[in-house]
Design a protein around this motif. Structure first.
Motif, PDB file in Angstrom:
ATOM      1  N   TRP A 169      24.029  26.350  45.386  1.00 18.01           N
ATOM      2  CA  TRP A 169      22.881  27.151  44.975  1.00 18.01           C
ATOM      3  C   TRP A 169      21.817  26.949  46.029  1.00 18.01           C
ATOM      4  O   TRP A 169      21.413  25.816  46.301  1.00 18.01           O
ATOM      5  CB  TRP A 169      22.385  26.740  43.594  1.00 18.01           C
ATOM      6  CG  TRP A 169      23.413  26.990  42.523  1.00 18.01           C
ATOM      7  CD1 TRP A 169      24.476  26.203  42.205  1.00 18.01           C
ATOM      8  CD2 TRP A 169      23.466  28.127  41.671  1.00 18.01           C
ATOM      9  NE1 TRP A 169      25.195  26.757  41.180  1.00 18.01           N
ATOM     10  CE2 TRP A 169      24.599  27.951  40.842  1.00 18.01           C
ATOM     11  CE3 TRP A 169      22.687  29.262  41.506  1.00 18.01           C
ATOM     12  CZ2 TRP A 169      24.962  28.885  39.873  1.00 18.01           C
ATOM     13  CZ3 TRP A 169      23.040  30.190  40.547  1.00 18.01           C
ATOM     14  CH2 TRP A 169      24.176  29.996  39.734  1.00 18.01           C
ATOM     15  N   ARG A 206      20.446  26.999  37.997  1.00 14.36           N
ATOM     16  CA  ARG A 206      21.427  28.090  37.907  1.00 14.36           C
ATOM     17  C   ARG A 206      20.816  29.337  37.269  1.00 14.36           C
ATOM     18  O   ARG A 206      21.218  30.462  37.580  1.00 14.36           O
ATOM     19  CB  ARG A 206      22.646  27.633  37.099  1.00 14.36           C
ATOM     20  CG  ARG A 206      23.435  26.496  37.729  1.00 14.36           C
ATOM     21  CD  ARG A 206      24.698  26.202  36.933  1.00 14.36           C
ATOM     22  NE  ARG A 206      25.276  24.936  37.332  1.00 14.36           N
ATOM     23  CZ  ARG A 206      25.234  23.826  36.586  1.00 14.36           C
ATOM     24  NH1 ARG A 206      24.660  23.851  35.380  1.00 14.36           N
ATOM     25  NH2 ARG A 206      25.767  22.709  37.029  1.00 14.36           N
ATOM     26  N   LYS A 242      23.366  32.020  44.127  1.00  9.92           N
ATOM     27  CA  LYS A 242      24.651  31.378  43.842  1.00  9.92           C
ATOM     28  C   LYS A 242      25.632  31.691  44.965  1.00  9.92           C
ATOM     29  O   LYS A 242      25.853  32.852  45.305  1.00  9.92           O
ATOM     30  CB  LYS A 242      25.214  31.846  42.511  1.00  9.92           C
ATOM     31  CG  LYS A 242      26.575  31.231  42.179  1.00  9.92           C
ATOM     32  CD  LYS A 242      27.008  31.509  40.756  1.00  9.92           C
ATOM     33  CE  LYS A 242      27.280  32.973  40.511  1.00  9.92           C
ATOM     34  NZ  LYS A 242      27.838  33.217  39.162  1.00  9.92           N
ATOM     35  N   ARG A 258      30.428  25.256  43.691  1.00  9.23           N
ATOM     36  CA  ARG A 258      29.343  26.214  43.971  1.00  9.23           C
ATOM     37  C   ARG A 258      28.260  25.535  44.796  1.00  9.23           C
ATOM     38  O   ARG A 258      28.053  24.325  44.749  1.00  9.23           O
ATOM     39  CB  ARG A 258      28.683  26.707  42.672  1.00  9.23           C
ATOM     40  CG  ARG A 258      29.620  27.370  41.683  1.00  9.23           C
ATOM     41  CD  ARG A 258      29.997  28.788  42.090  1.00  9.23           C
ATOM     42  NE  ARG A 258      30.744  29.434  41.023  1.00  9.23           N
ATOM     43  CZ  ARG A 258      32.063  29.327  40.867  1.00  9.23           C
ATOM     44  NH1 ARG A 258      32.766  28.583  41.717  1.00  9.23           N
ATOM     45  NH2 ARG A 258      32.662  29.952  39.864  1.00  9.23           N
TER      46      ARG A 258
END
Length: 298
Positions: free
Chosen positions: A295, A158, A165, A293
């Motif tokens: 990534w 992250r 993202k 999320r």
């Protein structure tokens, strides 16, 4: 092309019973291009299972369940929804499913009709979200490896500026969906690692260039030898596909009237099943289901 929505008509979640660190498992590909990983069932295996981020339940072939004498749950009914419609199916209990250093008891693993032996089929089941949502999950396409990440490992990704993202949303079945811009128009997309090709509904087809006649047949092969009726599909060209900070140019997308779009409530808007053809064009993807999320490292 195989798209599966596995729903079950009662609430019964998988229960992780053991976890330990382990090296990433290898990402392999079946003869027909599905992404497969090694899975152990009740100390037997490994068996190749399709890794499917858009299957709400783990699915096991009836042939393998019978060979392993898995207990059948006679008073429970499962439901499989796919490209050409839906069917009910039996349900098994799996006392110990081991994958990537973790082990689960599955109170409800859906069954598929009898299929060729795993050595002939190329895969013996489908690993669904009842297993995959335990921790952040990293698909390392460049290194062809996959593993669950610790909190510290996920946090390092992250914070790494090389990773993009992507805001997502979990729907009622637990799948992650994202907003795309295809040829400038907004499109809702289900992120599906179990689909070899990306495929859109007819409303998405209206946004594409050079849409072909319906001459391609999309066969929904869940397990080789088990196929629901073929669905006619067309091929079209997206000049640009934008996923927030990411972009693909001149992308070919299939278009078909699949029952799964109606099942997901996406039949009245441009919608897409975002498959491996897009995902594996990147270096890696981290699925973070708890944070909703993705990534992605280009």
């Amino acid at each position: 092309m195989r798209i599966l929505l596995a729903l079950i008509i009662w609430l019964s979640l998988a229960a992780p019973i053991k976890s330990r660190p382990e090296d990433a498992v290898p990402l392999g590909y079946s003869a027909d291009g599905h992404l497969v990983v090694p899975v152990y069932i009740n100390a037997s295996g490994p068996y190749a299972f399709i890794l499917d981020s858009a299957a709400s339940r783990t699915v096991i072939s009836t042939r393998l369940a019978t060979a392993l004498t898995l207990p059948l749950l006679p008073n429970r009914v499962g439901r499989l929804v796919g490209a050409s419609g839906e069917t009910t199916t039996q349900v098994y209990r799996v006392d110990a499913l081991r994958f990537a250093g973790q082990q689960w008891t599955l109170a409800a693993a859906l069954a598929l009709p009898a299929a060729p032996p795993p050595t002939e089929a190329g895969y013996a089941g489908i690993l669904g979200l009842d297993v995959l949502t335990t921790q952040p999950l990293l698909f390392d396409f460049k290194g062809r490896r996959l593993n669950f990440l610790s909190a510290d490992e996920a946090q390092r990704i992250r914070r790494d500026r090389r990773w993009h993202k992507i805001w997502a949303r979990r729907n009622f079945a637990g799948f992650l969906s994202v907003n795309l811009r295809i040829n400038g128009r907004r499109v809702r997309a289900i992120v599906d690692s179990g689909a070899r090709r990306s495929i859109g509904n007819e409303k998405l087809g209206a946004l594409l260039d050079d849409l072909s006649p319906a001459s391609i047949l999309v066969r929904e092969q869940i397990i080789t030898g088990v196929a629901l009726p073929q669905v006619p599909a067309r091929s079209g060209l997206a000049r640009t596909v934008r996923l927030q900070s990411l972009r693909w140019d001149e992308a070919e997308i299939l278009v078909a009237d699949l029952a799964v779009f109606e099942a997901l409530g996406l039949d009245h808007q441009p919608a897409l099943i975002l498959g491996l053809d897009f995902l594996q064009s990147t270096s890696g993807v981290m699925f973070d289901f708890s944070r909703q999320r993705l990534w992605i490292k280009p």
